[in-house]
Enzyme design. Sequence first.
Site, PDB file in Angstrom:
ATOM      1  N   TYR A  85       2.457  10.015   0.099  1.00 47.20           N
ATOM      2  CA  TYR A  85       3.643   9.428   0.713  1.00 47.20           C
ATOM      3  C   TYR A  85       4.913   9.785  -0.058  1.00 47.20           C
ATOM      4  O   TYR A  85       6.010   9.640   0.456  1.00 47.20           O
ATOM      5  CB  TYR A  85       3.533   7.911   0.795  1.00 47.20           C
ATOM      6  CG  TYR A  85       2.319   7.376   1.519  1.00 47.20           C
ATOM      7  CD1 TYR A  85       1.476   8.199   2.262  1.00 47.20           C
ATOM      8  CD2 TYR A  85       1.995   6.033   1.438  1.00 47.20           C
ATOM      9  CE1 TYR A  85       0.362   7.684   2.906  1.00 47.20           C
ATOM     10  CE2 TYR A  85       0.898   5.516   2.078  1.00 47.20           C
ATOM     11  CZ  TYR A  85       0.072   6.340   2.805  1.00 47.20           C
ATOM     12  OH  TYR A  85      -1.029   5.818   3.436  1.00 47.20           O
ATOM     13  N   HIS A 105      -7.744   9.363  -1.025  1.00 49.89           N
ATOM     14  CA  HIS A 105      -7.067   9.358   0.267  1.00 49.89           C
ATOM     15  C   HIS A 105      -7.688  10.331   1.245  1.00 49.89           C
ATOM     16  O   HIS A 105      -7.730  10.081   2.438  1.00 49.89           O
ATOM     17  CB  HIS A 105      -5.588   9.670   0.044  1.00 49.89           C
ATOM     18  CG  HIS A 105      -4.703   9.223   1.154  1.00 49.89           C
ATOM     19  ND1 HIS A 105      -3.439   9.711   1.314  1.00 49.89           N
ATOM     20  CD2 HIS A 105      -4.856   8.305   2.114  1.00 49.89           C
ATOM     21  CE1 HIS A 105      -2.874   9.134   2.351  1.00 49.89           C
ATOM     22  NE2 HIS A 105      -3.705   8.261   2.855  1.00 49.89           N
ATOM     23  N   LYS A 144      -3.311   5.642  -3.696  1.00 51.00           N
ATOM     24  CA  LYS A 144      -4.402   6.601  -3.493  1.00 51.00           C
ATOM     25  C   LYS A 144      -4.048   7.934  -4.126  1.00 51.00           C
ATOM     26  O   LYS A 144      -2.884   8.304  -4.156  1.00 51.00           O
ATOM     27  CB  LYS A 144      -4.628   6.812  -1.993  1.00 51.00           C
ATOM     28  CG  LYS A 144      -4.815   5.550  -1.204  1.00 51.00           C
ATOM     29  CD  LYS A 144      -4.569   5.805   0.286  1.00 51.00           C
ATOM     30  CE  LYS A 144      -4.105   4.571   0.983  1.00 51.00           C
ATOM     31  NZ  LYS A 144      -2.698   4.269   0.816  1.00 51.00           N
ATOM     32  N   ASP A 168       0.833  -1.199   0.000  1.00 48.54           N
ATOM     33  CA  ASP A 168       0.000   0.000   0.000  1.00 48.54           C
ATOM     34  C   ASP A 168       0.869   1.251   0.000  1.00 48.54           C
ATOM     35  O   ASP A 168       1.790   1.380   0.808  1.00 48.54           O
ATOM     36  CB  ASP A 168      -0.892   0.008   1.246  1.00 48.54           C
ATOM     37  CG  ASP A 168      -1.709   1.278   1.344  1.00 48.54           C
ATOM     38  OD1 ASP A 168      -2.755   1.349   0.678  1.00 48.54           O
ATOM     39  OD2 ASP A 168      -1.297   2.205   2.066  1.00 48.54           O
TER      40      ASP A 168
END
Length: 164
Positions: free
Chosen positions: A104, A161, A129, A99
């Site tokens: 990120y 997200h 996401k 994931d």
Amino acid sequence: DFYSQPTAESFKIAVGNAVELFTALQSWLQNAPPAEVQAPSALPSAFAPAVTGPALKAAVTLANGQSMPLVGFGTWQLIGQSAYDATVNALRLGYRHIDTAQAYMNEREVGQAIVDFGIPRSDVFLATKISDPAEFGALERRFQSQLEALGTTYLDLYMLHSPA
């Protein structure tokens, strides 16, 4: 039960217990010699799953018939080489659900780790996401750039997200 229904009171008890524990260990922690852990400077070129336990193999069948591993490896707060190394190690340990997310900022490293590990893409359940609400209106463009960063032609799961 704290884990099923945390409340301010149960949280206060948990924090109090943690403070008590670390206060009791403070002298030992300050005086303990440094611990040294030997880690390889480079990962071996050939990887093989080291964990084959039932927890990593547990899966659920989605409405489209695809199998999704229930235990996944999240890459939040992993950046650059750390994201790459951690993803390779997760795959080595047997994780098959990875994931990541736009927010990120590690999709390129995660994707490269999957490619370099050498496992067929179809054996990895890859989720990412879209995180920036400003790009929700240009979803197709963002989606394509994420596919490119991840080095794949498809995703197994794509999510919003932070829906506004």
